[in-house]
Each structure stands twice: as C-alpha cells, then as structure tokens.
Design a protein around this motif. Structure first.
Motif, PDB file in Angstrom:
ATOM      1  N   GLU A   1       2.782   7.954   0.636  1.00 59.28           N
ATOM      2  CA  GLU A   1       3.598   8.786   0.017  1.00 59.28           C
ATOM      3  C   GLU A   1       5.066   8.460  -0.095  1.00 59.28           C
ATOM      4  OE1 GLU A   1       3.282  12.476   2.354  1.00 59.28           O
ATOM      5  OE2 GLU A   1       1.059  12.499   2.145  1.00 59.28           O
ATOM      6  N   ILE A   2       5.636   9.090  -1.214  1.00 57.60           N
ATOM      7  CA  ILE A   2       7.022   8.691  -1.357  1.00 57.60           C
ATOM      8  C   ILE A   2       7.748  10.022  -1.693  1.00 57.60           C
ATOM      9  CG2 ILE A   2       8.782   7.547  -2.882  1.00 57.60           C
ATOM     10  CD1 ILE A   2       6.541   5.654  -3.670  1.00 57.60           C
TER      11      ILE A   2
ATOM     12  N   CYS B   1       6.072   7.550   5.146  1.00 56.88           N
ATOM     13  CA  CYS B   1       6.626   6.401   4.642  1.00 56.88           C
ATOM     14  C   CYS B   1       5.753   5.542   3.588  1.00 56.88           C
ATOM     15  CB  CYS B   1       6.869   5.461   5.923  1.00 56.88           C
ATOM     16  SG  CYS B   1       7.965   6.045   7.164  1.00 56.88           S
ATOM     17  N   THR B   2       6.460   4.745   2.926  1.00 55.91           N
ATOM     18  CA  THR B   2       5.722   3.959   1.970  1.00 55.91           C
ATOM     19  C   THR B   2       5.436   2.444   2.722  1.00 55.91           C
ATOM     20  OG1 THR B   2       6.880   4.747  -0.041  1.00 55.91           O
ATOM     21  CG2 THR B   2       5.756   2.532  -0.101  1.00 55.91           C
ATOM     22  N   ARG B   3       4.079   1.991   2.978  1.00 51.62           N
ATOM     23  CA  ARG B   3       3.705   1.152   3.782  1.00 51.62           C
ATOM     24  C   ARG B   3       4.009  -0.267   3.064  1.00 51.62           C
ATOM     25  NH1 ARG B   3      -1.324   3.241   7.492  1.00 51.62           N
ATOM     26  NH2 ARG B   3      -1.714   0.995   6.536  1.00 51.62           N
TER      27      ARG B   3
ATOM     28  N   GLU C   1       0.886  -1.183   0.071  1.00 49.08           N
ATOM     29  CA  GLU C   1       0.125   0.217   0.005  1.00 49.08           C
ATOM     30  C   GLU C   1       1.061   1.220   0.042  1.00 49.08           C
ATOM     31  OE1 GLU C   1      -3.149   2.329   3.006  1.00 49.08           O
ATOM     32  OE2 GLU C   1      -2.507   0.319   3.421  1.00 49.08           O
ATOM     33  N   VAL C   2       0.768   1.992  -1.027  1.00 47.55           N
ATOM     34  CA  VAL C   2       1.749   2.855  -1.227  1.00 47.55           C
ATOM     35  C   VAL C   2       0.990   4.469  -0.869  1.00 47.55           C
ATOM     36  CG1 VAL C   2       3.265   4.253  -2.699  1.00 47.55           C
ATOM     37  CG2 VAL C   2       3.279   1.679  -3.143  1.00 47.55           C
TER      38      VAL C   2
ATOM     39  N   PRO D   1      12.210   5.028  -0.987  1.00 48.60           N
ATOM     40  CA  PRO D   1      11.525   6.019   0.140  1.00 48.60           C
ATOM     41  C   PRO D   1      11.827   5.726   1.398  1.00 48.60           C
ATOM     42  CG  PRO D   1      10.116   4.318  -0.846  1.00 48.60           C
ATOM     43  CD  PRO D   1      11.362   4.030  -1.432  1.00 48.60           C
TER      44      PRO D   1
ATOM     45  N   LEU E   1      10.605   3.567   4.503  1.00 49.14           N
ATOM     46  CA  LEU E   1       9.776   2.522   4.380  1.00 49.14           C
ATOM     47  C   LEU E   1       9.191   2.266   6.035  1.00 49.14           C
ATOM     48  CD1 LEU E   1      12.028   0.062   2.554  1.00 49.14           C
ATOM     49  CD2 LEU E   1      10.242   1.242   1.549  1.00 49.14           C
TER      50      LEU E   1
ATOM     51  N   THR F   1       8.602  -4.913  -5.899  1.00 51.88           N
ATOM     52  CA  THR F   1       8.417  -3.288  -5.865  1.00 51.88           C
ATOM     53  C   THR F   1       9.844  -2.630  -4.894  1.00 51.88           C
ATOM     54  OG1 THR F   1       5.998  -3.562  -5.624  1.00 51.88           O
ATOM     55  CG2 THR F   1       7.094  -1.539  -4.714  1.00 51.88           C
TER      56      THR F   1
END
Length: 324
Positions: free
Chosen positions: A6-7, A186-188, A3-4, A69, A71, A58
């Motif tokens: 914010e990067i 973070c990118t989750r 689940e992206v 990003p 993480l 990914t």
C-alpha cells in the motif's frame, strides 16, 4: 523483487532536542586512515549502490516524482538497506539532512516511550520548504524488528497521524517480527543477498582505491566467505590487509579462522575412505593444531559433498537429512 503493498496517497523545522542520546543524522565526517572501510566506501548516492537495481530504480522514481511512501526494507545483513535509505535522504535533503532526518539505530531504546516522545515530537514539528516544493521529514528506524509490540502499535498511530508531514523508513532483518498493521502501511522491498558478481565488482573498486596487493584466489576467497554480505567482505578484506601485505587465499582463510578448501578436501577423503576411528583421530588433530571450529568444518564438508556429482535421489536424501 519489490513487493508493493500500500502506498499512501497523501502529498508529500528543526527537530526538538534529543533527550536520550538519540542522534539526528548528519553528513558523513571526513575520512581518516582509521575509518573502517565499511563506512569509508559506503555509497553516497543511489547510483553507487552495488546491486538491487530494480529496487533502487523504483525508489529513485518515487522520490523524483515526490511520491515517496513509507518504506519497509528487509533482508539479510550487509545487503544495502541502510545505504539505500541514506542515499535517498541525501538526494531529498542535501545539506539539510541534519534538520530533516531522525535516525534511531540499534543502540537506542525501542520502547513505547520513545515512540510517544521523541518520534512523535519530531514528526509533529513543521517541515521546511525548499524553494517552491514542500518537503516531508524522514524518520529512519534501523533494526525495527527489535521494537516491542506495544511500540509498534503506537508507531502505527503516529504514522497515520503525521503522514502529510513525515515519511517513515523501517529497516529490519526479519520481516515476520513486524506487525501486519505496520507492514500494510509501508511499501515493502526485500533485499536479497548480493550476487558474487556485485560483491566482486565492489571489492575491486576498494582494492584499486586502497592500492592493495590481492591475488586472484584471494579475491575469490573474499567473495566466497562473504555469502552475499558486502559488509562482511569489506571487514574481512580490511582485517586481512592489516595482518598480511599480500592478500592470498591462505591469508584470508587464516585471518577468518575458516578451514582451507584443501583441508576440507582432505577431511572429506578421510571420511569417505578410512575407518571412522582413524578419520576421527585425524580430524581432531587437524582441528586442534589449526584452531578450527567444528561447526565450520561440518558446514564446509556439507557444501563440499553437495558439489560432488551423484544421482539426484541421493542428493535429495542428503539434503533432507542435513536439515535434521
């Protein structure tokens, strides 16, 4: 599935001396016979990670394109979170890992002072450059959900300030204990419990490497008791091997203290077909003689009952009542 959120768009020196026993991550030591198999067979590259190929691919693509990003990896224990980020660090830094990665594990203090002193000092130092490509440093925070709220708010500010030179990787079991301000930066990636197929494949690899004598029902028992936790399955395998030359279903259950499937079937038969007083007496006797825990008996009996064919409305009723 990933689940992206914010990067960060920002492009991607030796750390200061530790003052509280915190360790800079180093290359894995040479393995000995005494090495726990969890560490001995820990994946060394992203290709070796047992499952979650969508997440791995990914992250691999992001690191290859120099777009890594911050993480946030979360999920149950033993699902490959730490192994994944360590493999990323090896890919990015190679032999320079000890200079470029700061790891704070579960034994470290997690107060605001650690964020303000050690993490900020490490993040503020100049990064090395490998060839023509400048490389960011990596701060690895394992079990980040144990951090205090004040420390998390301080970490948010550090992340904002040093994004150009440092990436942060947060690992936790309960994502709800991470403040929204950190989650949004973070990118989750959620690491679900491993499928039985992946646990089975990895166990076969370890069995072959160690030359173990494992029966088919013994392997099935290992996979079943692991509940998707790769670390747990390897620990059970190693402890059972130390107690028995041949790893059978009975040896696995005896080593872990879990009731055997045949015992659960017998208990279920007593509960369904005999008076309560008689079944209670027999179950108590089995519990005492075999050293079983009542919570394990109840859990296994519940799972056994749900495997019995029954009308859907009865199954729903049993499911709802088991929750209370």
């Amino acid at each position: 599935m990933a689940e992206v959120m914010e990067i960060d768009d920002d492009t991607l020196s030796p750390p200061p001396k530790n003052n509280k026993g915190k360790s800079i991550i180093t290359s894995p030591p040479a393995h000995t016979k005494a090495t726990p198999w969890v560490e001995k067979f820990r994946p060394q590259s992203l290709a070796d990670v047992a499952a979650h190929r969508d997440i791995i691919d990914t992250i691999d693509r992001l690191t290859s394109e120099n777009k890594m990003p911050h993480l946030l990896l979360y999920g149950p224990p033993g699902t490959g979170k730490t192994s994944t980020i360590l493999a990323v660090a090896r890919k990015l830094f190679g032999s320079q890992m000890h200079n470029m990665v700061l790891e704070l594990n579960a034994s470290d203090e997690r107060g605001i002072d650690v964020v303000r002193q050690q993490i900020q000092d490490f993040a503020s130092t100049q990064s090395f450059s490998f060839g023509a490509k400048a490389s960011v440093k990596l701060v690895l925070l394992d079990e980040a959900d144990a951090m205090t709220k004040d420390a998390q708010f301080a970490l948010r500010r550090v992340i904002e300030r040093y994004t150009k030179s440092t990436r942060f990787a947060l690992i936790c079991n309960n994502v709800n204990k991470i403040i929204p301000a950190l989650q949004s930066r973070c990118t989750r990636f959620r690491f679900a419990p491993l499928d039985a197929v992946h646990v089975n494949e990895r166990l076969k690899h370890v069995i072959t490497a160690e030359g173990l004598d494992v029966t088919e029902d013994g392997l099935t028992a290992l996979v079943r008791l692991s509940n998707g936790d790769m670390r747990k399955s390897l620990n059970i395998l190693q402890s059972t091997h130390m107690a028995s030359q041949q790893i059978t279903e009975e040896a696995v259950y005896l080593c872990t203290g879990n009731p055997l499937p045949k015992d659960i079937e017998q208990i279920s038969y007593w509960l369904l077909n005999e008076p309560f007083s008689d079944s209670f007496q027999k179950i108590s006797h089995m519990k005492a003689t075999k050293g079983l825990a009542l919570v394990d008996i109840v859990r296994e009996v519940t799972m056994f009952v749900f495997r019995i064919k029954m009308p859907s409305d009865v199954r729903i009723y049993l499911y709802l009542t088991s929750k209370f």
